[in-house]
Design an enzyme around this catalytic site. Sequence first.
Site, PDB file in Angstrom:
ATOM      1  N   ASP A   1      -3.918   7.203  15.191  1.00 58.74           N
ATOM      2  CA  ASP A   1      -4.524   6.939  13.884  1.00 58.74           C
ATOM      3  C   ASP A   1      -5.251   5.600  13.884  1.00 58.74           C
ATOM      4  O   ASP A   1      -5.086   4.786  12.979  1.00 58.74           O
ATOM      5  CB  ASP A   1      -3.473   6.974  12.785  1.00 58.74           C
ATOM      6  CG  ASP A   1      -4.081   7.219  11.398  1.00 58.74           C
ATOM      7  OD1 ASP A   1      -5.202   7.759  11.340  1.00 58.74           O
ATOM      8  OD2 ASP A   1      -3.442   6.860  10.400  1.00 58.74           O
TER       9      ASP A   1
ATOM     10  N   GLY B   1       0.828  -1.197   0.000  1.00 57.61           N
ATOM     11  CA  GLY B   1       0.000   0.000   0.000  1.00 57.61           C
ATOM     12  C   GLY B   1       0.860   1.243   0.000  1.00 57.61           C
ATOM     13  O   GLY B   1       2.089   1.184   0.138  1.00 57.61           O
TER      14      GLY B   1
END
Length: 612
Positions: free
Chosen positions: A139, A24
């Site tokens: 996060d 990713g």
Amino acid sequence: MTMVRLRRQDPRVVGSYRLLRRLGAGGMGVVYLGTDRHGKKVALKLIRPELANNPEFRSRFAREVAAAARVRGNRTAPLVDADPEAARPWLATAYVPGPSLQRRVGERGPLGCVELARVGSAVADGLVSVHAAGVVHRDVKPSNILLSPDGPQIIDFGIAYADGAGTLTHTGTAVGSPGFLAPEQVRGQPVTPATDVFALGVTLAYAGRGSSPFGSGPVDALLYRVVHEEPDLEGVPGPAMPLISACLAKDPLMRPSAEEVRDRLAVLARRQAEAAGDSGPRSGSVRTGGVKSSGPGPGSGGYPAQGSGPGGGQGAKAGPGPKSGAGPKSGAGPKSGAGHKSGSKAPGVAGIAAALAASTGPGANSGPGAGPGAGSQAHGGGGDSDPDTGRNRAQGRPGAPRGTASPGPRSRGGSTSGARPSAQRRRRRVLMHQAIVFVIVTAVVALAIAAFQGADGDSGSPRPADNPLPTETVGALAPAATAPAADWANRTYADPTAGGASLTLINGSATVGADRVDLSETVPATFVGEPAVVVVLTRTPGAGGPVTQFVELFRFDGGVPVPLGVKAVQTDPRATATKWTVEPGAILRTVTIPGEADVVSRYAVRPDGTLS
């Protein structure tokens, strides 16, 4: 994670790691699948060149790498290696196979109440480990939670980045992802563990309803809703809604702690699973409080592996044994694999001997219909079938050979109105009956002797009180979803390779001579019904040679870990991964060797907690 091939501009080697695939890309850089020289897989994040040239970013990156190195827990992907001083800084964490929670929800829809509670409890447990190390994740979001075969795992702790547009990762701005930021992050105020709890609440709401509780749209609109508007929790399973709402309180002081979220969700999962039935839902779906949920049935002991369907078929619907595989139905043995259905129908040796006499004595076979079925009825077998023909006696054709017409009524002397078989045929039939009964009698007697010896020990004498039962008969150890929090990274452990000497870990590591010892895994369990934890340490010799792992079982006494048993095992130098799990009565080690089937070793746990 979705893997794609390396692009032309991608490096092939970073540090000592060979890069294999792209996993990713985000605001901070690109994440690759890599391997070290031993073949162990890692997720390696390489920072973007423009950020690498920013001195302020480098300084913050180095601080966060140091903080992430302190995190130890079985629900987080640990930091393996990093180089903040490289031309392009990078860090490597343990590779976690499995889809993200975001992908799971996107492909299969929202989670049901039981599965939502189990996933949430596991993620909260990971946050407990993160916060215990003095780190705030900053996060937490569905794409940073991976559903591995061993349960949910948190990735990217302490290092914030986001996929796609709208990433807030530039130095001097809020760090995190729009829609999952806490109000204090949006305002630029200091972050605390309560910041992660808010993000966890948003993540659980997303998983329970299939969309963010603050909607979508431009970044500015999302941030405004987070600060000023109440979340939309419509569609969230009812039993989980109060806790999720508490996590989303605007005031950080009003939110529950990660420990409280973990414990309350674990209780919720257990209660909802029990309400669905002890055997679990037949197709992996349950109804709780009018809300339909699709999660693994109670007792499945895990989470969806590799994005597999909930319910997973962890156990068979049927009972503990085959219905008729243990022996013939007509009294020759128990009806089911679990044991006799009724004690009155279990034939004794005397009854079988009587059956043998009846089947071989005068008149026992004087007619074609007089088979051993009568003898079977005499000793409680029920006479359901005739071994000679395989037909049910209630069918009105007792004793008739296959393919023949009904012989008509039987005469008193045993003859019928049909033709009598020859004497040779009758002798063969008698011999066959005798052989069948002899085999049955032998088997039953052998089983009776074995059962007598197993139950009574030597000559029927009682077992001494100080002689524990065999491990196989005692399910003292069992798997569990969670365990009480403990500082496993700073604790003294036994070293079975040094005659019982101890070693002390500091921040998850210790140096013993030239060797290095690291905390590898902690696996929650229960021991005699109470919380327990299996702790695994890995000892890497500095002079080379095989790696040794110490596996130690702890129970809790008033919340304090108490060691029970420890064992040292060597690992295969070809192994690329080693995973420890718990099953009833034993600890399992699964070793992955490329090109070969996984090797599973079983270490039984005795009633006193020691390992065999």
